[in-house]
Scaffold this active site. Structure first.
Site, PDB file in Angstrom:
ATOM      1  N   CYS A  22      10.614  15.746  -3.601  1.00  0.00           N
ATOM      2  CA  CYS A  22      10.497  15.309  -5.007  1.00  0.00           C
ATOM      3  C   CYS A  22      10.680  13.776  -5.286  1.00  0.00           C
ATOM      4  O   CYS A  22      11.348  13.406  -6.088  1.00  0.00           O
ATOM      5  CB  CYS A  22      11.205  16.279  -6.068  1.00  0.00           C
ATOM      6  SG  CYS A  22      10.906  17.897  -5.866  1.00  0.00           S
ATOM      7  N   ALA A  26       5.192  11.843  -6.090  1.00  0.00           N
ATOM      8  CA  ALA A  26       4.868  13.291  -6.259  1.00  0.00           C
ATOM      9  C   ALA A  26       3.892  13.651  -7.567  1.00  0.00           C
ATOM     10  O   ALA A  26       2.901  14.141  -7.655  1.00  0.00           O
ATOM     11  CB  ALA A  26       5.772  14.210  -6.158  1.00  0.00           C
ATOM     12  N   ARG A  28       2.411  11.400  -9.659  1.00  0.00           N
ATOM     13  CA  ARG A  28       1.143  10.830  -9.668  1.00  0.00           C
ATOM     14  C   ARG A  28       0.155  11.279  -8.439  1.00  0.00           C
ATOM     15  O   ARG A  28      -0.958  11.381  -8.645  1.00  0.00           O
ATOM     16  CB  ARG A  28       1.184   9.224  -9.354  1.00  0.00           C
ATOM     17  CG  ARG A  28       0.143   8.277  -9.384  1.00  0.00           C
ATOM     18  CD  ARG A  28       0.241   6.954  -8.912  1.00  0.00           C
ATOM     19  NE  ARG A  28       1.580   6.253  -9.448  1.00  0.00           N
ATOM     20  CZ  ARG A  28       1.995   5.273  -9.162  1.00  0.00           C
ATOM     21  NH1 ARG A  28       1.083   4.541  -7.972  1.00  0.00           N
ATOM     22  NH2 ARG A  28       3.011   4.680  -9.630  1.00  0.00           N
ATOM     23  N   ARG A  48      16.213  18.643  -1.535  1.00  0.00           N
ATOM     24  CA  ARG A  48      17.495  18.929  -1.036  1.00  0.00           C
ATOM     25  C   ARG A  48      18.374  18.732  -2.209  1.00  0.00           C
ATOM     26  O   ARG A  48      19.471  19.300  -2.494  1.00  0.00           O
ATOM     27  CB  ARG A  48      18.004  18.203  -0.019  1.00  0.00           C
ATOM     28  CG  ARG A  48      17.982  16.557  -0.215  1.00  0.00           C
ATOM     29  CD  ARG A  48      18.506  15.774   0.921  1.00  0.00           C
ATOM     30  NE  ARG A  48      18.218  14.444   0.989  1.00  0.00           N
ATOM     31  CZ  ARG A  48      18.457  13.622   1.819  1.00  0.00           C
ATOM     32  NH1 ARG A  48      18.852  13.923   3.158  1.00  0.00           N
ATOM     33  NH2 ARG A  48      18.500  12.311   1.685  1.00  0.00           N
ATOM     34  N   LEU A  85       7.944  13.127   1.766  1.00  0.00           N
ATOM     35  CA  LEU A  85       9.161  12.880   2.397  1.00  0.00           C
ATOM     36  C   LEU A  85       9.152  11.429   3.032  1.00  0.00           C
ATOM     37  O   LEU A  85       8.016  10.736   2.888  1.00  0.00           O
ATOM     38  CB  LEU A  85       9.661  13.715   3.621  1.00  0.00           C
ATOM     39  CG  LEU A  85       9.830  15.254   3.170  1.00  0.00           C
ATOM     40  CD1 LEU A  85       9.726  16.193   4.310  1.00  0.00           C
ATOM     41  CD2 LEU A  85      11.129  15.300   2.316  1.00  0.00           C
ATOM     42  N   LYS A 108       0.961   8.910   3.399  1.00  0.00           N
ATOM     43  CA  LYS A 108       0.780   7.964   4.667  1.00  0.00           C
ATOM     44  C   LYS A 108       2.196   7.254   4.888  1.00  0.00           C
ATOM     45  O   LYS A 108       2.922   7.062   4.051  1.00  0.00           O
ATOM     46  CB  LYS A 108      -0.411   7.016   4.598  1.00  0.00           C
ATOM     47  CG  LYS A 108      -0.196   6.374   3.129  1.00  0.00           C
ATOM     48  CD  LYS A 108       0.633   5.127   3.237  1.00  0.00           C
ATOM     49  CE  LYS A 108       0.932   4.837   1.772  1.00  0.00           C
ATOM     50  NZ  LYS A 108       2.344   4.003   1.574  1.00  0.00           N
ATOM     51  N   ASP A 190       4.177   0.636   5.134  1.00  0.00           N
ATOM     52  CA  ASP A 190       3.870   1.024   3.798  1.00  0.00           C
ATOM     53  C   ASP A 190       2.284   0.777   3.375  1.00  0.00           C
ATOM     54  O   ASP A 190       1.652   1.557   2.856  1.00  0.00           O
ATOM     55  CB  ASP A 190       4.573   0.369   2.659  1.00  0.00           C
ATOM     56  CG  ASP A 190       4.873   1.239   1.226  1.00  0.00           C
ATOM     57  OD1 ASP A 190       4.911   2.436   1.559  1.00  0.00           O
ATOM     58  OD2 ASP A 190       4.561   0.640   0.574  1.00  0.00           O
ATOM     59  N   TYR A 248       1.911 -10.410  -7.324  1.00  0.00           N
ATOM     60  CA  TYR A 248       0.984  -8.883  -7.201  1.00  0.00           C
ATOM     61  C   TYR A 248      -0.314  -9.619  -6.810  1.00  0.00           C
ATOM     62  O   TYR A 248      -0.813 -10.467  -7.516  1.00  0.00           O
ATOM     63  CB  TYR A 248       1.227  -8.158  -8.333  1.00  0.00           C
ATOM     64  CG  TYR A 248       0.081  -6.935  -8.385  1.00  0.00           C
ATOM     65  CD1 TYR A 248       0.575  -5.915  -7.627  1.00  0.00           C
ATOM     66  CD2 TYR A 248      -1.203  -7.026  -8.698  1.00  0.00           C
ATOM     67  CE1 TYR A 248      -0.383  -4.738  -7.406  1.00  0.00           C
ATOM     68  CE2 TYR A 248      -2.105  -5.933  -8.522  1.00  0.00           C
ATOM     69  CZ  TYR A 248      -1.744  -4.879  -8.024  1.00  0.00           C
ATOM     70  OH  TYR A 248      -2.703  -3.739  -7.788  1.00  0.00           O
TER      71      TYR A 248
END
Length: 355
Positions: A22, A26, A28, A48, A85, A108, A190, A248
């Protein structure tokens, strides 16, 4: 995907999803998109930290919460799972979910260790379930339009692709796998997959040579800013800047003989239903032009408001139902191999050759 999967009967009724992990993505990536995709719903969560799962379940009306992901995989009422995860756990849980005959949408990158690709490929081949890596941008039509422009030659030869994916780390990614090298932390693991997927979709990755640089001066030695370059035999050069510390900017800029095509704020449709716009500036006339614009003229291709994650969920459900072709495992595997090699090359200074 094996023949058994290809012949798999289309799903009847709703596709029932379970979420493993979670994490903040998740809602979005799946819980909110199911509200816009007919026939898709989330019926169970596993985490968990049960209190976190219970809070998320209450917020989104999910009826079942499991403490252990193994119990979710045993649930006969689950057709597919979304794995949210940390990167280092993806391969393990992809394998377990496919062996439990659950379709898998995984965040990913697909996995961190290239040694995991061979057993994963075997599991995918033997399974009657489908696997999709969650590179959500690939399901938006701006990618097809860029490929069409490149292949048409309407602006002459493509000379360069410049990508910037700079997203300042909120709270420095403290207590987050992104700041832990052993869990696939750093900006390249990432964000690098988006660059490689763009190249793969628009010009391919074959015969490219890659170089990369980073000071690895982020938390615990993670790469907080990362530079990568690709050079193709025909002269095309692709460069990319990834960063968790610079201001950004998320954009792709394609420079042709006679035009520059730009996609600004390329992650905007992550956050909701937004228009995406390809801006084209004609820099000079060529014999390839199929129209007669004035020099320095500007044009826009505006796509209707879309949400990347809704597009992704619709695509995955269409694959599960047999309405669309599955995306070959080899494409995700190729990206993982290059991600690992390019990341390591930033330390060694070696040149990486795609094959």
């Amino acid at each position: 995907m094996n023949l058994a999967a290809a012949a798999h009967e289309p799903a009847v009724g709703d596709i029932r999803f379970g979420i493993i992990g979670c994490s903040a993505i998740a809602p979005r990536a799946l819980l909110e998109p199911t509200q816009h995709v007919a026939g898709a719903r989330v019926t169970a969560l596993a985490n968990r930290t049960v209190a976190k799962a219970e809070e998320m379940a209450k917020r989104f009306g999910v009826s079942v919460v499991y403490r252990h992901a193994e119990d979710l995989l045993k649930d006969p009422g689950i057709d597919a799972v979304y794995i949210a995860l940390s990167n280092d756990l993806h391969a393990e849980w992809i394998g377990k979910a496919l062996q439990a005959h659950k379709h898998v949408l995984v965040e990913k990158p697909l996995c961190l260790n290239t040694a995991d690709l061979i057993p994963l490929a075997a599991t995918v081949e033997q399974s009657n379930a489908y696997l999709l890596e969650g590179v959500m941008v690939m399901h938006h039509p701006w990618q097809r339009e860029l490929r069409r422009i490149v292949e048409s030659g309407c602006y002459g030869r493509l000379r360069s692709i410049a990508t910037s994916l700079c997203i300042p780390a909120r709270d420095g990614h403290a207590n987050n796998y992104r700041s832990r090298p052993e869990q696939g932390g750093g900006c390249f693991w990432d964000l690098g997959v988006y660059w490689l997927q763009l190249l793969q979709a628009v010009v391919g990755l074959e015969q490219a040579e890659f170089r990369s640089q980073s000071d690895f001066d982020g938390p615990h030695g993670c790469d907080w800013t990362f530079h990568a370059q690709a050079r193709y035999p025909g002269g095309l050069e692709a460069s990319a800047l990834f960063s968790f510390e610079r201001p950004y900017r998320c954009a792709h800029v394609l420079t042709f003989d006679s035009a520059v095509v730009t996609l600004q704020d390329c992650f905007r449709a992550n956050l909701g239903f937004y228009k995406m716009t390809l801006k084209t500036e004609i820099t000079k006339m060529t014999s390839h032009s199929q129209f007669q614009p004035q020099p320095q003229s500007k044009m826009k291709t505006v796509f209707e408001p879309m949400n990347y994650y809704v597009n992704q969920l619709e695509a995955f459900c269409s694959i599960i139902r047999g309405e669309a072709e599955p995306i070959p495992f080899r494409e995700a595997a190729e990206r993982v191999r290059l991600l690992a090699a390019i990341h390591e090359a930033a330390r060694s200074g070696e040149t990486i050759y795609a094959v």
